[in-house]
Design a protein around this motif. Structure first.
Motif, short mmCIF file in Angstrom:
data_model
loop_
_atom_site.label_atom_id
_atom_site.label_comp_id
_atom_site.label_asym_id
_atom_site.label_seq_id
_atom_site.Cartn_x
_atom_site.Cartn_y
_atom_site.Cartn_z
N VAL A 1 0.86 -1.18 0.00
CA VAL A 1 0.00 0.00 0.00
C VAL A 1 0.89 1.23 0.00
O VAL A 1 1.88 1.31 0.74
CB VAL A 1 -0.92 -0.01 1.24
N ASP A 2 0.59 2.18 -0.84
CA ASP A 2 1.42 3.38 -0.98
C ASP A 2 0.78 4.54 -0.22
O ASP A 2 -0.16 5.18 -0.71
CB ASP A 2 1.55 3.74 -2.46
N PRO A 3 1.29 4.86 0.98
CA PRO A 3 0.68 5.94 1.76
C PRO A 3 0.89 7.32 1.15
O PRO A 3 0.25 8.29 1.57
CB PRO A 3 1.38 5.82 3.12
N SER A 4 1.76 7.42 0.14
CA SER A 4 1.96 8.71 -0.53
C SER A 4 0.93 8.94 -1.63
O SER A 4 0.84 10.05 -2.16
CB SER A 4 3.37 8.78 -1.13
N ASN A 5 0.16 7.92 -1.96
CA ASN A 5 -0.89 8.08 -2.96
C ASN A 5 -2.08 8.81 -2.33
O ASN A 5 -2.53 8.44 -1.24
CB ASN A 5 -1.33 6.70 -3.47
N PRO A 6 -2.60 9.84 -2.96
CA PRO A 6 -3.68 10.62 -2.34
C PRO A 6 -4.99 9.86 -2.19
O PRO A 6 -5.90 10.34 -1.51
CB PRO A 6 -3.84 11.81 -3.29
N ARG A 7 -5.08 8.66 -2.78
CA ARG A 7 -6.28 7.84 -2.58
C ARG A 7 -6.03 6.71 -1.58
O ARG A 7 -6.84 5.79 -1.48
CB ARG A 7 -6.76 7.29 -3.93
N CYS A 8 -4.95 6.80 -0.84
CA CYS A 8 -4.69 5.90 0.30
C CYS A 8 -5.12 6.65 1.55
O CYS A 8 -4.38 7.50 2.07
CB CYS A 8 -3.22 5.52 0.36
N VAL A 9 -6.32 6.37 2.04
CA VAL A 9 -6.91 7.20 3.09
C VAL A 9 -7.56 6.35 4.18
O VAL A 9 -8.53 6.77 4.82
CB VAL A 9 -7.96 8.18 2.49
N LEU B 1 -18.50 18.33 0.65
CA LEU B 1 -18.80 17.58 -0.57
C LEU B 1 -19.76 16.43 -0.27
O LEU B 1 -20.73 16.19 -1.01
CB LEU B 1 -17.50 17.07 -1.18
N LEU B 2 -19.50 15.72 0.81
CA LEU B 2 -20.36 14.60 1.20
C LEU B 2 -21.76 15.09 1.58
O LEU B 2 -22.77 14.47 1.23
CB LEU B 2 -19.73 13.86 2.37
N GLU B 3 -21.80 16.19 2.30
CA GLU B 3 -23.08 16.70 2.77
C GLU B 3 -23.96 17.15 1.61
O GLU B 3 -25.19 17.06 1.67
CB GLU B 3 -22.85 17.86 3.75
N ALA B 4 -23.31 17.61 0.55
CA ALA B 4 -24.06 18.10 -0.61
C ALA B 4 -24.52 16.97 -1.53
O ALA B 4 -25.36 17.20 -2.41
CB ALA B 4 -23.21 19.09 -1.40
N ALA B 5 -23.98 15.77 -1.35
CA ALA B 5 -24.30 14.65 -2.23
C ALA B 5 -25.51 13.89 -1.71
O ALA B 5 -25.58 13.53 -0.53
CB ALA B 5 -23.10 13.71 -2.34
N ALA B 6 -26.47 13.62 -2.59
CA ALA B 6 -27.70 12.96 -2.17
C ALA B 6 -27.48 11.49 -1.80
O ALA B 6 -28.26 10.92 -1.03
CB ALA B 6 -28.73 13.05 -3.29
N ALA C 1 -2.84 15.75 -1.21
CA ALA C 1 -4.17 15.38 -1.71
C ALA C 1 -5.01 16.63 -1.93
O ALA C 1 -4.85 17.65 -1.25
CB ALA C 1 -4.85 14.43 -0.74
N THR C 2 -5.94 16.53 -2.87
CA THR C 2 -6.82 17.66 -3.21
C THR C 2 -8.28 17.21 -3.12
O THR C 2 -8.59 16.02 -3.01
CB THR C 2 -6.54 18.13 -4.65
N ILE C 3 -9.17 18.17 -3.21
CA ILE C 3 -10.60 17.84 -3.18
C ILE C 3 -10.97 17.03 -4.43
O ILE C 3 -11.91 16.21 -4.39
CB ILE C 3 -11.46 19.11 -3.06
N GLU C 4 -10.21 17.19 -5.51
CA GLU C 4 -10.45 16.36 -6.70
C GLU C 4 -10.12 14.90 -6.41
O GLU C 4 -10.81 13.99 -6.89
CB GLU C 4 -9.62 16.87 -7.88
N ASP C 5 -9.08 14.66 -5.61
CA ASP C 5 -8.76 13.29 -5.21
C ASP C 5 -9.88 12.70 -4.37
O ASP C 5 -10.26 11.55 -4.52
CB ASP C 5 -7.45 13.26 -4.42
N VAL C 6 -10.43 13.50 -3.47
CA VAL C 6 -11.55 13.04 -2.66
C VAL C 6 -12.74 12.71 -3.55
O VAL C 6 -13.40 11.67 -3.39
CB VAL C 6 -11.95 14.10 -1.60
N GLY C 7 -13.00 13.57 -4.53
CA GLY C 7 -14.09 13.31 -5.47
C GLY C 7 -13.89 12.01 -6.23
O GLY C 7 -14.85 11.26 -6.47
#
Length: 495
Positions: A79-87, A396-401, A468-474
């Motif tokens: 697992v690569d902890p430097s990857n922004p999708r490793c959360v 972002l989560l709160e705004a998503a249905a 990491a960015t909000i785009e990564d979270v998206g």
């Protein structure tokens, strides 16, 4: 390889070291660049098949071939902890200053159990501990020691608290005589959201996990001071004797920070050792913007802090700080071959007397190099960026249905559920989220955490990565949606 190629100190050994470090560095960089995903998705069975040849062959194959095999079998399936999708976990991307320090301390192989094994390292650890005590506003006379992390720090804090209590209440020297018969009445208090290491420590200390009494939390998952008072009254009525209060500055799931000032008041009123587990949230101390969340920590009898979380150091690296350095006397000892009493008389530093370890790595070098390279402001910027990202992710989560935010983040952990249709029960959503989490790991696109909230499986983003960015979270949330649809299709149900 001959002996003079295996060790530093000769021309051939020094050249071999340089070559080995270059090979290892290239292998790591190649593995990081090998794919865009944080994990390959390999199953335990598939990984086991890669290691079916002898671990100890009759004849060696040389270092270059071995490093190549490690790269193919281990690094590309790590697992690569430097990857922004490793959360998933409190597993930070290690900073470059920390990695440089790790290389130096490993190569020099200093052991902190005696001054003559690690002269400069011993003195530097003392300097770093002093700086940490200042960072957390502990008074003159405070002291500390580096540990492997929060588990060890919490255990050692409760060891000191137990031994102080037994000396005062039972006139018993636990180090020499063991736990007194009356110790079965001793209790440790923590919140019902505290880390499991409070119970683990009670087990290891001979008190048993039942000696830990959990206190209800409020609607922000912080220990409730009123509930604490009720719990203390109840214990008094049952002739139980609380001796330590463990507060949490950063719970694992929600990052909640207990009301430290109010708990310090309660500890002082009832004569309890006040320990703050700040393994996660302690890094806020470097931030002018968020540091006030730790108000009251400076009144603690002991503090656990980890550097392999929000201080961005390679595992493992933590510290235990104590308000009164004299508290280490409850566990101090002298050994003629390491730290004879004559050394104490001459002022020779004696770190082994403050640790539950004998051989111990020079981990203090890692935060030292990082602090010196980045400064307080540089470290604070990293921490603050991740907290701001967590707030953006929550919005972002709160705004998503089709997502349900389960609490506003205090630090950078964001807990939520994927709930794609109206009317879905918590149990149904929990089963779906558990399946989605498994599917994501097997897919490899994102590594997210799972936990339980109110009995139902939920997902968690632990956003430690400052890049990491909000785009990564998206992208992570979109992967959750896609996996959720795939799971529903496979089960023949409507998500």
């Amino acid at each position: 390889m001959s002996a003079d190629e295996l060790f530093l100190g000769s021309d051939r050994g020094d050249a071999a070291y340089r070559e080995a470090m270059e090979l290892a560095t290239d292998a790591v960089l190649d593995a990081v660049a090998a794919g865009d995903d944080p994990y390959s998705g390999a199953s335990p069975a598939a990984l086991a098949e890669r290691f079916d040849d002898p671990v100890v062959p009759e004849d060696g194959q040389g270092l270059e071939a071995t490093i190549e095999a490690v790269a193919e079998r281990v690094l590309v399936h790590s697992v690569d902890p430097s990857n922004p999708r490793c959360v998933a976990h409190l597993q930070c991307p290690p900073s470059i200053p920390g990695l440089a320090a790790e290389a130096m301390l490993s190569a020099t192989n200093q052991s902190l159990d005696s001054f003559d094994q690690a002269p400069a390292a011993t003195v530097l650890e003392e300097r770093v501990v002093d700086a940490l005590c200042d960072l957390f506003d502990l008074p003159a006379g405070a002291d500390g020691v580096f540990t492997s992390g929060g588990t060890q720090s919490n255990f050692q804090a409760l060891l000191l608290a137990r031994d102080r209590c037994c000396a005062r209440r039972f006139d018993r020297d636990v180090q020499a005589e063991g736990i007194p018969p009356g110790a079965d009445s001793l209790r440790v208090l923590c919140s019902d959201a505290a880390h499991f290491t409070a119970k683990q420590a009670a087990h290891h200390l001979g008190l048993g996990e039942d000696a830990v009494v959990t206190v209800p939390t409020d609607d922000r998952r912080r220990m409730d001071p009123d509930a604490l008072e009720e719990t203390l009254d109840d214990l008094e009525g049952r002739d139980a004797e609380p001796f330590a209060l463990v507060a949490t500055a950063g719970t694992t799931d929600f990052g909640s920070i207990d009301p430290l000032g109010a708990l310090a008041d309660a500890a002082a009123e009832h004569g309890l050792w006040f320990h703050v587990d700040a393994a996660y949230g302690g890094a806020l101390a470097v931030s002018e913007e968020y540091g006030d969340l730790l108000e009251g920590l400076e009144r603690a009898d002991s503090v656990a802090v980890d550097f392999h979380k929000l201080f961005y150091q390679p595992i493992s690296c933590g510290a235990l700080l104590v308000r009164d350095g004299d508290a280490f006397r409850w566990m101090a000892r002298n050994a003629a071959y390491l730290n004879p009493e004559a050394h104490d008389d001459r002022g020779v530093p004696n770190l082994v007397a403050k640790s539950v370890q004998t051989t111990r790595r020079f981990d203090a070098l890692k935060p030292y190099v990082a602090f010196r390279a980045l400064g307080r402001s540089g470290m604070a910027a990293l921490v603050e960026d991740t907290l701001e990202l967590a707030d953006e992710a929550a919005a972002l989560l709160e705004a998503a249905a089709d997502f349900e935010l389960l609490g506003d983040p205090t630090l950078n952990a964001v807990v939520f559920r994927y709930r794609p249709r109206e009317g879905m029960t918590d149990a149904e959503a929990g089963r779906l989220n558990a399946a989605v989490r498994r599917e994501l790991l097997e897919d490899g696109r994102a590594v997210v955490a799972r936990t339980e909230v109110d009995g139902a499986t939920s997902l968690k983003l632990t956003l430690l990565n400052p890049t990491a960015t909000i785009e990564d979270v998206g992208a992570i949330l979109e992967a959750v949606r896609e996996c959720g649809s795939a799971v529903a299709d496979a089960r023949g149900v409507v998500a």
